[in-house]
Design an enzyme around this catalytic site. Structure first.
Site, PDB file in Angstrom:
ATOM      1  N   GLY A  57      -0.505   4.944  -1.160  1.00 30.80           N
ATOM      2  CA  GLY A  57      -1.544   5.649  -0.413  1.00 30.80           C
ATOM      3  C   GLY A  57      -1.016   6.906   0.254  1.00 30.80           C
ATOM      4  O   GLY A  57       0.161   7.251   0.124  1.00 30.80           O
ATOM      5  N   GLN A  58      -1.902   7.575   0.995  1.00 27.94           N
ATOM      6  CA  GLN A  58      -1.555   8.859   1.622  1.00 27.94           C
ATOM      7  C   GLN A  58      -0.344   8.740   2.544  1.00 27.94           C
ATOM      8  O   GLN A  58       0.598   9.524   2.465  1.00 27.94           O
ATOM      9  CB  GLN A  58      -2.768   9.382   2.420  1.00 27.94           C
ATOM     10  CG  GLN A  58      -2.589  10.821   2.894  1.00 27.94           C
ATOM     11  CD  GLN A  58      -3.645  11.255   3.910  1.00 27.94           C
ATOM     12  OE1 GLN A  58      -4.375  10.438   4.450  1.00 27.94           O
ATOM     13  NE2 GLN A  58      -3.702  12.540   4.180  1.00 27.94           N
ATOM     14  N   ASP A  96       1.996  -1.954  -4.461  1.00 28.34           N
ATOM     15  CA  ASP A  96       0.600  -1.527  -4.409  1.00 28.34           C
ATOM     16  C   ASP A  96      -0.188  -2.318  -5.439  1.00 28.34           C
ATOM     17  O   ASP A  96       0.387  -3.058  -6.235  1.00 28.34           O
ATOM     18  CB  ASP A  96       0.470  -0.010  -4.658  1.00 28.34           C
ATOM     19  CG  ASP A  96      -0.669   0.593  -3.828  1.00 28.34           C
ATOM     20  OD1 ASP A  96      -1.799   0.060  -3.911  1.00 28.34           O
ATOM     21  OD2 ASP A  96      -0.437   1.583  -3.104  1.00 28.34           O
ATOM     22  N   ILE A  97      -1.492  -2.130  -5.428  1.00 28.76           N
ATOM     23  CA  ILE A  97      -2.395  -2.902  -6.286  1.00 28.76           C
ATOM     24  C   ILE A  97      -2.203  -2.546  -7.765  1.00 28.76           C
ATOM     25  O   ILE A  97      -2.474  -3.342  -8.647  1.00 28.76           O
ATOM     26  CB  ILE A  97      -3.883  -2.697  -5.853  1.00 28.76           C
ATOM     27  CG1 ILE A  97      -4.834  -3.639  -6.606  1.00 28.76           C
ATOM     28  CG2 ILE A  97      -4.321  -1.254  -5.993  1.00 28.76           C
ATOM     29  CD1 ILE A  97      -4.856  -5.040  -6.101  1.00 28.76           C
ATOM     30  N   ARG A  98      -1.731  -1.316  -8.043  1.00 28.45           N
ATOM     31  CA  ARG A  98      -1.449  -0.962  -9.436  1.00 28.45           C
ATOM     32  C   ARG A  98      -0.232  -0.038  -9.501  1.00 28.45           C
ATOM     33  O   ARG A  98       0.137   0.584  -8.519  1.00 28.45           O
ATOM     34  CB  ARG A  98      -2.657  -0.301 -10.102  1.00 28.45           C
ATOM     35  CG  ARG A  98      -3.147   0.954  -9.434  1.00 28.45           C
ATOM     36  CD  ARG A  98      -4.417   1.498 -10.093  1.00 28.45           C
ATOM     37  NE  ARG A  98      -4.932   2.607  -9.306  1.00 28.45           N
ATOM     38  CZ  ARG A  98      -5.784   2.448  -8.294  1.00 28.45           C
ATOM     39  NH1 ARG A  98      -6.206   1.240  -7.966  1.00 28.45           N
ATOM     40  NH2 ARG A  98      -6.212   3.493  -7.594  1.00 28.45           N
ATOM     41  N   GLY A 119       0.831  -1.205   0.000  1.00 28.39           N
ATOM     42  CA  GLY A 119       0.000   0.000   0.000  1.00 28.39           C
ATOM     43  C   GLY A 119       0.860   1.247   0.000  1.00 28.39           C
ATOM     44  O   GLY A 119       0.556   2.253   0.625  1.00 28.39           O
ATOM     45  N   TYR A 155     -14.682   0.480   9.193  1.00 27.61           N
ATOM     46  CA  TYR A 155     -13.247   0.740   9.337  1.00 27.61           C
ATOM     47  C   TYR A 155     -12.824   0.559  10.795  1.00 27.61           C
ATOM     48  O   TYR A 155     -11.856  -0.147  11.095  1.00 27.61           O
ATOM     49  CB  TYR A 155     -12.961   2.170   8.860  1.00 27.61           C
ATOM     50  CG  TYR A 155     -11.515   2.596   8.964  1.00 27.61           C
ATOM     51  CD1 TYR A 155     -10.522   1.950   8.231  1.00 27.61           C
ATOM     52  CD2 TYR A 155     -11.145   3.675   9.774  1.00 27.61           C
ATOM     53  CE1 TYR A 155      -9.198   2.361   8.310  1.00 27.61           C
ATOM     54  CE2 TYR A 155      -9.829   4.094   9.844  1.00 27.61           C
ATOM     55  CZ  TYR A 155      -8.855   3.430   9.119  1.00 27.61           C
ATOM     56  OH  TYR A 155      -7.549   3.841   9.193  1.00 27.61           O
ATOM     57  N   LYS A 207     -10.351  -2.283  12.469  1.00 25.06           N
ATOM     58  CA  LYS A 207      -9.138  -1.899  13.207  1.00 25.06           C
ATOM     59  C   LYS A 207      -9.169  -2.439  14.634  1.00 25.06           C
ATOM     60  O   LYS A 207      -8.151  -2.891  15.156  1.00 25.06           O
ATOM     61  CB  LYS A 207      -8.973  -0.372  13.207  1.00 25.06           C
ATOM     62  CG  LYS A 207      -8.579   0.214  11.864  1.00 25.06           C
ATOM     63  CD  LYS A 207      -7.228  -0.286  11.385  1.00 25.06           C
ATOM     64  CE  LYS A 207      -6.773   0.331  10.083  1.00 25.06           C
ATOM     65  NZ  LYS A 207      -5.536  -0.289   9.565  1.00 25.06           N
TER      66      LYS A 207
END
Length: 313
Positions: free
Chosen positions: A12-13, A35-37, A9, A143, A147
């Site tokens: 991401g941010q 990452d996924i792409r 990931g 979410y 978590k």
């Protein structure tokens, strides 16, 4: 010897800035981003990058073995507001990606795991001011539920299998390098962009909604610090409370107005208001400060100056 690191990931941010930081510390070739792409961005262009689906155990295992990975930073997740639109997928991604890395560590294929938790683990029945490390947790979002469950599993794998997993509960994170990513606290990123571009901002939360926030520089430093700490200093294996500042949309708007006097804010609360109301207003992070020496660097004033300067460029 630098550890060999895999970030899942990485686009991401948080992953974007974490990848840059870890590469600057441990050397570009020791930090494998995934990452996924494959996007055309700094993460992909500045060092080793692999396309990986966080839900595919075999793909992750293959990468871990091929690159002889020591530490995994699992940053892939569906965030609060986005997850509410697709609860089944959010649960699948947020939980099963965690199981994959926990099981690789259990099999002694990974030495150390970083997995981020969030203030979303708390709920409407949690004490809102100075939320303690150990308290009532009744999260009201998918979410938050994922978590909260993840924290229990991290603790379980540490206690029963000796897995060295480390975690912090991120508050709302604010950064100028990446756009908002679908979180409830993301208004505090968007507001700076709109202030500079349009001189006004319509906020999806009410003026008095106070939430715990942190500048991304501090969050990245905390992530590096907890992973560099000696194992015996990490006394909590669920996740550590982490805090820097708390403010309302009204307060951040007032701070921006010091630099852009014509800036105007209006309010039009949507479904995210309910999520925000279920979260703490401030966090007690005494244990992170005591155990591994956490200290924040930015307050609202310093962060606003830095955000506006960098976004202006």
């Amino acid at each position: 010897m630098s550890p060999r690191i895999l970030i899942i990931g990485a686009c991401g941010q948080i992953g974007t800035e974490l990848t840059a930081k870890l590469r600057s510390i441990y050397g570009t070739d020791n930090v494998i981003a995934s990452d996924i792409r494959k996007l055309h961005n700094d993460v992909v262009n500045s060092g080793p990058f692999e396309v990986v689906n966080a839900l595919d155990f075999n793909q992750i295992e293959e990468l871990v073995e091929r690159y002889k990975i020591d530490d995994v930073y699992l940053m892939a997740a569906l965030l609060s507001a986005t997850a509410e639109k697709n609860p089944a997928f959010a649960w699948d991604l947020n939980m099963n990606s965690l199981f994959h890395v926990l099981n690789l560590a259990k099999a002694n294929k990974i030495k150390k795991i970083f997995w981020p938790s969030s203030i979303a683990v708390f709920g409407p029945t949690t004490p809102r001011e100075m939320t303690p490390q150990f308290t009532v947790m009744e999260p009201s979002t998918v979410y938050g539920i994922s978590k909260q469950a993840g924290e229990r599993w991290c603790e379980y794998y540490n206690r029963n299998f000796g897995v060295d997993v480390r975690s912090i509960r991120y508050p709302g994170l604010i950064s100028w390098t990446s756009p908002p990513g679908g979180g409830t606290t993301d208004y505090a990123v968007d507001i700076y962009h709109k202030a500079l571009a349009e001189g006004e901002y319509e906020c999806f939360l009410s003026a008095e909604t106070k939430m715990p926030m942190m500048y991304m520089d501090d969050a990245i430093r905390a992530t590096v610090d907890i992973m560099q700490a000696e194992p015996e200093k990490i006394k909590i294996r669920s996740s550590y409370n982490l805090a820097a500042m708390s403010f309302t949309p009204d307060e951040i708007a007032a701070e921006i107005s010091k630099h852009i006097p014509s800036f105007k804010i209006s309010y039009n609360p949507d479904f995210r208001q309910k999520i925000a109301d279920s979260w703490p207003a401030s966090i007690d992070d005494t244990m992170a400060r005591q155990d591994w020496g956490w200290k924040h660097g930015y307050d609202l004033e310093e962060m606003t100056i830095d955000m506006l300067q960098n976004l202006s460029k």
